[in-house]
Write a protein that holds these residues in place. Structure first.
Motif, PDB file in Angstrom:
ATOM      1  N   ASP A 126       0.831  -1.209   0.000  1.00 35.39           N
ATOM      2  CA  ASP A 126       0.000   0.000   0.000  1.00 35.39           C
ATOM      3  C   ASP A 126       0.863   1.255   0.000  1.00 35.39           C
ATOM      4  O   ASP A 126       0.563   2.232  -0.699  1.00 35.39           O
ATOM      5  CB  ASP A 126      -0.935   0.020   1.206  1.00 35.39           C
ATOM      6  N   TYR A 127       1.937   1.228   0.776  1.00 32.44           N
ATOM      7  CA  TYR A 127       2.856   2.368   0.836  1.00 32.44           C
ATOM      8  C   TYR A 127       3.469   2.641  -0.534  1.00 32.44           C
ATOM      9  O   TYR A 127       3.455   3.760  -1.024  1.00 32.44           O
ATOM     10  CB  TYR A 127       3.947   2.093   1.881  1.00 32.44           C
ATOM     11  N   VAL A 128       3.975   1.599  -1.178  1.00 37.66           N
ATOM     12  CA  VAL A 128       4.622   1.754  -2.486  1.00 37.66           C
ATOM     13  C   VAL A 128       3.607   2.165  -3.549  1.00 37.66           C
ATOM     14  O   VAL A 128       3.891   3.009  -4.390  1.00 37.66           O
ATOM     15  CB  VAL A 128       5.363   0.461  -2.885  1.00 37.66           C
ATOM     16  N   SER A 129       2.411   1.598  -3.490  1.00 35.70           N
ATOM     17  CA  SER A 129       1.398   1.978  -4.483  1.00 35.70           C
ATOM     18  C   SER A 129       1.001   3.439  -4.301  1.00 35.70           C
ATOM     19  O   SER A 129       0.723   4.135  -5.280  1.00 35.70           O
ATOM     20  CB  SER A 129       0.186   1.056  -4.423  1.00 35.70           C
ATOM     21  N   GLY A 130       1.002   3.922  -3.067  1.00 37.49           N
ATOM     22  CA  GLY A 130       0.730   5.343  -2.826  1.00 37.49           C
ATOM     23  C   GLY A 130       1.801   6.235  -3.425  1.00 37.49           C
ATOM     24  O   GLY A 130       1.505   7.300  -3.986  1.00 37.49           O
ATOM     25  N   LEU A 131       3.058   5.805  -3.326  1.00 37.97           N
ATOM     26  CA  LEU A 131       4.149   6.567  -3.936  1.00 37.97           C
ATOM     27  C   LEU A 131       3.984   6.627  -5.446  1.00 37.97           C
ATOM     28  O   LEU A 131       4.168   7.684  -6.064  1.00 37.97           O
ATOM     29  CB  LEU A 131       5.506   5.941  -3.580  1.00 37.97           C
ATOM     30  N   ALA A 132       3.642   5.478  -6.040  1.00 42.49           N
ATOM     31  CA  ALA A 132       3.451   5.427  -7.494  1.00 42.49           C
ATOM     32  C   ALA A 132       2.272   6.305  -7.906  1.00 42.49           C
ATOM     33  O   ALA A 132       2.341   7.038  -8.892  1.00 42.49           O
ATOM     34  CB  ALA A 132       3.241   3.987  -7.940  1.00 42.49           C
ATOM     35  N   ARG A 133       1.198   6.226  -7.144  1.00 40.51           N
ATOM     36  CA  ARG A 133       0.009   7.029  -7.452  1.00 40.51           C
ATOM     37  C   ARG A 133       0.346   8.527  -7.387  1.00 40.51           C
ATOM     38  O   ARG A 133      -0.051   9.297  -8.260  1.00 40.51           O
ATOM     39  CB  ARG A 133      -1.094   6.674  -6.457  1.00 40.51           C
ATOM     40  N   ASP A 134       1.097   8.925  -6.373  1.00 37.72           N
ATOM     41  CA  ASP A 134       1.479  10.336  -6.228  1.00 37.72           C
ATOM     42  C   ASP A 134       2.397  10.792  -7.362  1.00 37.72           C
ATOM     43  O   ASP A 134       2.317  11.938  -7.800  1.00 37.72           O
ATOM     44  CB  ASP A 134       2.159  10.578  -4.884  1.00 37.72           C
ATOM     45  N   ALA A 135       3.248   9.897  -7.834  1.00 37.51           N
ATOM     46  CA  ALA A 135       4.178  10.237  -8.910  1.00 37.51           C
ATOM     47  C   ALA A 135       3.447  10.445 -10.230  1.00 37.51           C
ATOM     48  O   ALA A 135       3.856  11.271 -11.060  1.00 37.51           O
ATOM     49  CB  ALA A 135       5.233   9.152  -9.067  1.00 37.51           C
ATOM     50  N   ILE A 136       2.365   9.711 -10.402  1.00 36.05           N
ATOM     51  CA  ILE A 136       1.592   9.834 -11.653  1.00 36.05           C
ATOM     52  C   ILE A 136       0.739  11.068 -11.570  1.00 36.05           C
ATOM     53  O   ILE A 136       0.586  11.871 -12.382  1.00 36.05           O
ATOM     54  CB  ILE A 136       0.710   8.591 -11.868  1.00 36.05           C
TER      55      ILE A 136
END
Length: 86
Positions: free
Chosen positions: A76-86
């Motif tokens: 969840d943490y990593v997916s949040g980082l990816a989501r924020d980057a997009i």
């Protein structure tokens, strides 16, 4: 700043301290890194503790659901980082 400590009773949890939350976030980030490097089967609590310097008891306190809970939160943490980057 005043910390309030409550006893656990039948599913109730005590409010997290700022220090406890920092430790928890550090363990999630460390687990995310280890999962990327070693995969799920190669990552255990012992490795997360060694990588993050967290006390052994903390990992069991913050992740009572075990390794699966820690892995879910790391993903969840990593997916949040990816989501924020997009």
């Amino acid at each position: 700043m005043m910390s309030v400590i409550m006893q656990r009773d039948r599913g109730e949890t005590r409010p997290a301290t700022e220090r406890g939350e920092r430790t928890r976030r550090r363990m999630v980030r460390g687990a995310a890194s280890l999962l990327r490097e070693r995969g799920y089967t190669g990552t255990g609590f012992r490795e997360v503790i060694e990588a993050t310097g967290a006390p052994r008891g903390s990992i069991y306190h913050h992740f009572p659901g075990g390794k699966a809970q820690l892995a879910r939160e790391a993903v969840d943490y990593v997916s949040g980082l990816a989501r924020d980057a997009i």
